[in-house]
Design an enzyme around this catalytic site. Structure first.
Site, PDB file in Angstrom:
ATOM      1  N   LEU A 112      50.879  85.617  60.302  1.00  0.00           N
ATOM      2  CA  LEU A 112      51.782  84.923  61.711  1.00  0.00           C
ATOM      3  C   LEU A 112      50.794  84.129  62.529  1.00  0.00           C
ATOM      4  CD1 LEU A 112      54.197  87.763  62.071  1.00  0.00           C
ATOM      5  CD2 LEU A 112      54.395  85.882  60.708  1.00  0.00           C
ATOM      6  N   ALA A 116      44.784  81.967  65.470  1.00  0.00           N
ATOM      7  CA  ALA A 116      44.992  80.889  66.414  1.00  0.00           C
ATOM      8  C   ALA A 116      45.581  81.190  67.627  1.00  0.00           C
ATOM      9  CB  ALA A 116      45.736  79.957  65.582  1.00  0.00           C
ATOM     10  N   ASP A 158      47.612  76.505  62.321  1.00  0.00           N
ATOM     11  CA  ASP A 158      48.006  77.515  63.166  1.00  0.00           C
ATOM     12  C   ASP A 158      47.514  77.235  64.560  1.00  0.00           C
ATOM     13  OD1 ASP A 158      48.901  78.473  60.873  1.00  0.00           O
ATOM     14  OD2 ASP A 158      47.450  80.414  60.956  1.00  0.00           O
TER      15      ASP A 158
HETATM   16  O1  PMV Z   1      48.754  82.063  54.491  1.00  0.00           O
HETATM   17  P1  PMV Z   1      49.146  81.171  55.455  1.00  0.00           P
HETATM   18  O2  PMV Z   1      50.248  81.784  56.376  1.00  0.00           O
HETATM   19  O3  PMV Z   1      47.847  80.991  56.396  1.00  0.00           O
HETATM   20  O4  PMV Z   1      49.905  80.004  54.856  1.00  0.00           O
HETATM   21  C1  PMV Z   1      49.194  79.193  54.036  1.00  0.00           C
HETATM   22  C2  PMV Z   1      50.096  77.903  53.676  1.00  0.00           C
HETATM   23  C3  PMV Z   1      49.584  77.286  52.386  1.00  0.00           C
HETATM   24  O5  PMV Z   1      50.483  76.197  52.081  1.00  0.00           O
HETATM   25  C4  PMV Z   1      49.920  78.156  51.345  1.00  0.00           C
HETATM   26  C5  PMV Z   1      48.381  76.902  52.533  1.00  0.00           C
HETATM   27  C6  PMV Z   1      47.815  75.555  53.482  1.00  0.00           C
HETATM   28  O6  PMV Z   1      46.654  75.498  53.971  1.00  0.00           O
HETATM   29  O7  PMV Z   1      48.848  74.947  53.723  1.00  0.00           O
END
Ligand code: PMV
Length: 325
Positions: A112, A116, A158
């Site tokens: 979530l 960041a 983020d």
């Molecule tokens: O794991 P999270 O919430 O940081 O999401 C990663 C999102 C992806 O598309 C799988 C990877 C990315 O860098 O965009």
């Protein structure tokens, strides 16, 4: 001075964004608060004693009792804060004594954007205390640099969401901000986070094995993100958004990033009245979210019964902000 910044969820387009499609993330009203002041002594004090960390687990075998704790994650958070402080002092040109206390509504390491959401208000707080008055866009950029230093990589999603707030549309490294309607959401946390790096690798291998099929899935996810963006920008039709979430989740299942726990939370939410439910982020654990305008309590209970941790939230336009001087 007290500064706060939000966490994020990815509404649509995780994984397909890696293959050049659009994705939509939004700030949520779970925030991290950094309270701090400059000190005359040459010392930096970091207090992080109220972080939402799911906690302690005890398991046992015939011979031994195993005690597991997530408190190591608190140390992880502090490494982000330390790097953010260093980054500002480099920009400022000298070091000052400084004391900071951190509190957070956001579970650490759940996907979530908790890291960041710690980095961004720390940067903003120091920028204000040192009268550098950095713009939120600059804070977002420096946040990405800090993530890069600590994690070795960063898409910048983020810190951008946390600094700027609202909805952000990402495509091929470009960011477009739009005003996000207040969507009533229930996030369901499985209690563990999958490794984004491993999941990206898994999807890449599947794509190499079945290029035609996986490319079509990525195209479909891209189309969902475009449609989602249009709906969010226009009428915010929740039924339509819910339908898109359900289709997107099916596609994420198809590329193998769901888990039994995530799928159970998704189905529990739908059965108890959510308009849509889907994984958010990389998958392999972590979180799902449900759009449940009139069924918040029912969905929360269903997620709890299914073994998840429900977190009530909504999307928000508020990025990093000064709470008081
Ligand atoms: O794991 P999270 O919430 O940081 O999401 C990663 C999102 C992806 O598309 C799988 C990877 C990315 O860098 O965009």
């Amino acid at each position: 001075m007290l500064v706060s910044a939000p966490g994020k969820i990815i509404l649509f387009g995780e994984h397909s964004v890696v293959y050049g499609k659009g994705a939509i993330a939004s700030a949520i009203d779970l925030r991290t608060y950094t309270d701090g002041k400059l000190l005359n002594e040459k010392i930096i004090k970091i207090h992080a004693n109220d972080l939402k960390i799911p906690g302690l687990s005890i398991s046992f075998s015939e011979e031994e009792v195993f005690l597991g704790t997530d408190y190591g994650k608190a140390g992880f958070v502090v490494s982000y804060v330390k790097s953010a402080i260093e980054r500002i002092f480099t920009e400022y040109g000298s070091r000052k004594g400084f004391e900071i206390s951190i509190k957070s509504d956001i579970p650490v390491g759940a996907g979530l954007g908790s890291s960041a959401a710690v980095v961004v208000p720390t940067l903003k707080l120091l920028s204000e205390l040192l009268e550098m008055k950095l713009k939120n866009e600059e804070i977002a950029r420096m946040g990405k640099e800090v993530e890069f230093e600590v994690q070795g990589s960063s898409s910048g999603i983020d810190p951008a969401v946390s600094a700027l707030g609202g909805g952000l549309y990402f495509k091929k490294g470009k960011i477009e901000r739009f005003s996000a309607p207040n969507l009533p959401l229930i996030v369901g946390y499985t209690g563990e986070k999958g490794s984004t790096k491993i999941l990206l690798e898994k999807v890449k291998m599947l794509k190499e094995e079945y290029p035609g099929i996986v490319n079509d899935i990525m195209d479909a996810m891209g189309e969902i993100a475009e449609k989602g963006k249009k709906i969010l920008g226009e009428n915010g039709d929740l039924n339509e958004l819910g339908a898109l979430m359900n289709i997107n989740n099916g596609l994420l299942e198809a590329i193998g990033v769901s888990t039994k726990e995530l799928s159970e939370l998704v189905f529990a939410s739908r059965i108890s009245g959510a308009l849509g439910a889907k994984i958010t982020g990389a998958g392999g654990g972590g979180c799902m979210y449900a759009l449940a305008p009139n069924k918040q309590r029912e969905v929360e209970t269903a997620i709890k019964i299914a073994g998840g941790i429900p977190i009530r939230t909504k999307t928000t336009d508020e990025g990093v902000r000064i709470e008081h001087e």
